[in-house]
Scaffold this active site. Structure first.
Site, PDB file in Angstrom:
ATOM      1  N   GLU A 255       0.866  -1.186   0.000  1.00  0.00           N
ATOM      2  CA  GLU A 255       0.000   0.000   0.000  1.00  0.00           C
ATOM      3  C   GLU A 255       0.898   1.231   0.000  1.00  0.00           C
ATOM      4  O   GLU A 255       2.016   1.194   0.526  1.00  0.00           O
ATOM      5  CB  GLU A 255      -0.867   0.025   1.266  1.00  0.00           C
ATOM      6  CG  GLU A 255      -2.073  -0.875   1.194  1.00  0.00           C
ATOM      7  CD  GLU A 255      -3.045  -0.636   2.349  1.00  0.00           C
ATOM      8  OE1 GLU A 255      -2.795   0.265   3.178  1.00  0.00           O
ATOM      9  OE2 GLU A 255      -4.044  -1.377   2.424  1.00  0.00           O
TER      10      GLU A 255
ATOM     11  N   ARG B 194      -5.834   3.059 -24.916  1.00  0.00           N
ATOM     12  CA  ARG B 194      -6.263   2.185 -26.008  1.00  0.00           C
ATOM     13  C   ARG B 194      -7.577   1.479 -25.669  1.00  0.00           C
ATOM     14  O   ARG B 194      -8.125   0.765 -26.479  1.00  0.00           O
ATOM     15  CB  ARG B 194      -5.143   1.176 -26.347  1.00  0.00           C
ATOM     16  CG  ARG B 194      -3.971   1.891 -27.024  1.00  0.00           C
ATOM     17  CD  ARG B 194      -2.812   0.960 -27.276  1.00  0.00           C
ATOM     18  NE  ARG B 194      -2.180   0.537 -26.038  1.00  0.00           N
ATOM     19  CZ  ARG B 194      -1.233  -0.402 -25.951  1.00  0.00           C
ATOM     20  NH1 ARG B 194      -0.832  -1.011 -27.052  1.00  0.00           N
ATOM     21  NH2 ARG B 194      -0.699  -0.716 -24.797  1.00  0.00           N
ATOM     22  N   GLN B 195      -8.086   1.718 -24.456  1.00  0.00           N
ATOM     23  CA  GLN B 195      -9.409   1.187 -24.081  1.00  0.00           C
ATOM     24  C   GLN B 195     -10.364   2.369 -23.931  1.00  0.00           C
ATOM     25  O   GLN B 195     -10.885   2.641 -22.853  1.00  0.00           O
ATOM     26  CB  GLN B 195      -9.312   0.412 -22.780  1.00  0.00           C
ATOM     27  CG  GLN B 195      -8.421  -0.816 -22.893  1.00  0.00           C
ATOM     28  CD  GLN B 195      -8.447  -1.624 -21.628  1.00  0.00           C
ATOM     29  OE1 GLN B 195      -9.502  -1.968 -21.123  1.00  0.00           O
ATOM     30  NE2 GLN B 195      -7.276  -1.918 -21.097  1.00  0.00           N
TER      31      GLN B 195
ATOM     32  N   HIS C 125      -4.026   8.163 -28.490  1.00  0.00           N
ATOM     33  CA  HIS C 125      -4.293   7.119 -29.468  1.00  0.00           C
ATOM     34  C   HIS C 125      -5.385   7.524 -30.465  1.00  0.00           C
ATOM     35  O   HIS C 125      -5.327   7.180 -31.637  1.00  0.00           O
ATOM     36  CB  HIS C 125      -4.683   5.855 -28.707  1.00  0.00           C
ATOM     37  CG  HIS C 125      -4.891   4.682 -29.565  1.00  0.00           C
ATOM     38  ND1 HIS C 125      -3.896   4.170 -30.364  1.00  0.00           N
ATOM     39  CD2 HIS C 125      -5.979   3.916 -29.780  1.00  0.00           C
ATOM     40  CE1 HIS C 125      -4.376   3.134 -31.025  1.00  0.00           C
ATOM     41  NE2 HIS C 125      -5.632   2.965 -30.695  1.00  0.00           N
TER      42      HIS C 125
ATOM     43  N   LYS D  34      -3.479  -3.685 -40.966  1.00  0.00           N
ATOM     44  CA  LYS D  34      -3.181  -4.644 -39.877  1.00  0.00           C
ATOM     45  C   LYS D  34      -4.478  -5.180 -39.288  1.00  0.00           C
ATOM     46  O   LYS D  34      -5.415  -4.419 -39.074  1.00  0.00           O
ATOM     47  CB  LYS D  34      -2.393  -3.903 -38.780  1.00  0.00           C
ATOM     48  CG  LYS D  34      -2.177  -4.703 -37.518  1.00  0.00           C
ATOM     49  CD  LYS D  34      -1.394  -3.921 -36.460  1.00  0.00           C
ATOM     50  CE  LYS D  34      -2.296  -3.147 -35.526  1.00  0.00           C
ATOM     51  NZ  LYS D  34      -1.602  -2.477 -34.433  1.00  0.00           N
TER      52      LYS D  34
ATOM     53  N   THR E 140       3.424  -4.951 -33.503  1.00  0.00           N
ATOM     54  CA  THR E 140       2.918  -4.142 -34.629  1.00  0.00           C
ATOM     55  C   THR E 140       4.080  -3.707 -35.511  1.00  0.00           C
ATOM     56  O   THR E 140       4.047  -3.842 -36.734  1.00  0.00           O
ATOM     57  CB  THR E 140       2.167  -2.906 -34.084  1.00  0.00           C
ATOM     58  OG1 THR E 140       1.067  -3.362 -33.310  1.00  0.00           O
ATOM     59  CG2 THR E 140       1.693  -1.987 -35.193  1.00  0.00           C
TER      60      THR E 140
HETATM   61  C1  R5P Z   1      -2.461   0.392 -32.194  1.00  0.00           C
HETATM   62  O1  R5P Z   1      -3.495   0.777 -32.724  1.00  0.00           O
HETATM   63  C2  R5P Z   1      -1.404   1.321 -31.697  1.00  0.00           C
HETATM   64  O2  R5P Z   1      -1.310   2.471 -32.484  1.00  0.00           O
HETATM   65  C3  R5P Z   1      -0.061   0.625 -31.628  1.00  0.00           C
HETATM   66  O3  R5P Z   1       0.335   0.265 -32.932  1.00  0.00           O
HETATM   67  C4  R5P Z   1      -0.110  -0.617 -30.802  1.00  0.00           C
HETATM   68  O4  R5P Z   1      -0.864  -0.429 -29.654  1.00  0.00           O
HETATM   69  C5  R5P Z   1       1.262  -1.095 -30.444  1.00  0.00           C
HETATM   70  O5  R5P Z   1       1.178  -2.241 -29.637  1.00  0.00           O
HETATM   71  P1  R5P Z   1       2.204  -3.419 -29.789  1.00  0.00           P
HETATM   72  O6  R5P Z   1       3.584  -2.836 -29.691  1.00  0.00           O
HETATM   73  O7  R5P Z   1       1.886  -4.343 -28.646  1.00  0.00           O
HETATM   74  O8  R5P Z   1       1.962  -4.082 -31.105  1.00  0.00           O
END
Ligand code: R5P
Length: 298
Positions: free
Chosen positions: A36, A93-94, A127, A191, A225
């Protein structure tokens, strides 16, 4: 103005404080044996305008809890305003519901930050351009792209192509091309990701590349990615491949995988502090500190 930093990115916080001719103000962050945290603000903040710097890359849950306690201790001590500098806004990203039954994790974070008295937010390369709409307080959405444009000018713009590793990033490379006076063409990879596992399923590109390629992204987590994009570009004739991304999270395995990939160099900003064990030879860092200082001076 007083400036406080959480524990996530002290090197950046110190640079920002120096740029403002200030010293970081004192906070006590104690961790108990059960992990904590207890936070106590030491410098007097009554009726002051306060800046808090905290990024939330790897281990976002721990870093957010620390941030919430920092904000609470500062607010309870009677501050006039709190500007939160959160260079990497974890959970971004969420930002919406992808599949039935999911929550909106970023919405929860935003509600908590506002509840805890944040009056303004400064963040980088979010994002999605819709994320600022989740906030009810002003948000300055800054970008590392101008710094990347300078790096590209230094490398030279002949025979160069800007690549987005997915369709969602096209706007980003077009903005960068604009900063380069349209001296570099833009292409995007298609992608597809498995929504259950999060794995990159397939990547596709139309035509041969035959140029130096710079892949531009907002965040690197597993590196999947970028590595899939780099392999595809190499198969399609790219001569040299570079990466520029604002936020380097570098989840487990990413540093070694990027080091062993066809990518020549990975240029990231210091929005997140990279611990030594996640650094690798191909990594280069540029600083966003001056951009934060400029925004705070406004
Ligand atoms: C995805 O839409 C984002 O722009 C990044 O390309 C992605 O989140 C990168 O994540 P990772 O390195 O795990 O592929």
């Amino acid at each position: 103005m007083l400036i406080f930093s959480g524990s996530s990115n002290l090197p950046l916080a110190k640079k920002v404080a120096k740029g403002l001719d200030l010293k970081l103000s004192d906070l006590e962050i104690h961790t108990f044996p059960d992990k904590e945290n207890r936070v106590r603000v030491i410098d007097r903040v009554l009726d002051q305008d306060v800046v808090v710097i905290q990024s939330t890359g790897i281990s976002p849950n721990r870093l957010y809890m620390e941030l919430f306690f920092i904000l609470d201790s500062i607010k309870r001590s009677g501050t006039r305003s709190i500007t939160l500098v959160i260079p990497y806004l974890g959970y971004q990203r969420q930002d919406h519901i992808f599949r039935d039954g999911e929550g909106v994790s970023l919405g929860v974070i935003v509600r908590l930050l506002e509840e805890l008295g944040v009056s303004k937010v400064i963040s980088f390369d979010l994002h999605s351009i819709k994320i600022p709409e989740l906030f009810h307080v002003p948000i300055a959405h800054l970008s590392a792209l101008p710094i990347f444009a300078k790096e590209i000018e230094k490398m030279g713009t002949d025979d160069l192509v800007l690549v987005s590793p997915d369709m969602g990033g096209i706007r980003r490379i077009k903005l960068l091309a604009g900063l380069l006076d349209e001296k570099a063409p833009c292409i995007s990879i298609e992608k597809n990701r498995d929504l259950d596992s999060g794995e990159v399923e397939s990547v596709k590109i139309n035509g041969q590349v035959n140029k130096r390629a710079i892949i531009v992204d907002d965040v690197i987590s597993t590196g999947q990615t970028l590595i899939s994009a780099a392999n595809l570009l190499k198969e399609n004739g790219a001569q040299e491949i570079y990466v520029m991304a604002t936020h380097g999270i570098f989840a487990d395995g990413a540093p070694a995988n990027l080091q062993n990939s066809p990518i020549e160099k990975v240029i990231i900003s210091d929005s997140l502090s990279i611990p030594d064990k996640r650094k690798f030879d191909k990594l280069q860092t540029v600083s966003i500190a001056d951009l934060i200082v400029k925004e705070l001076r406004k």
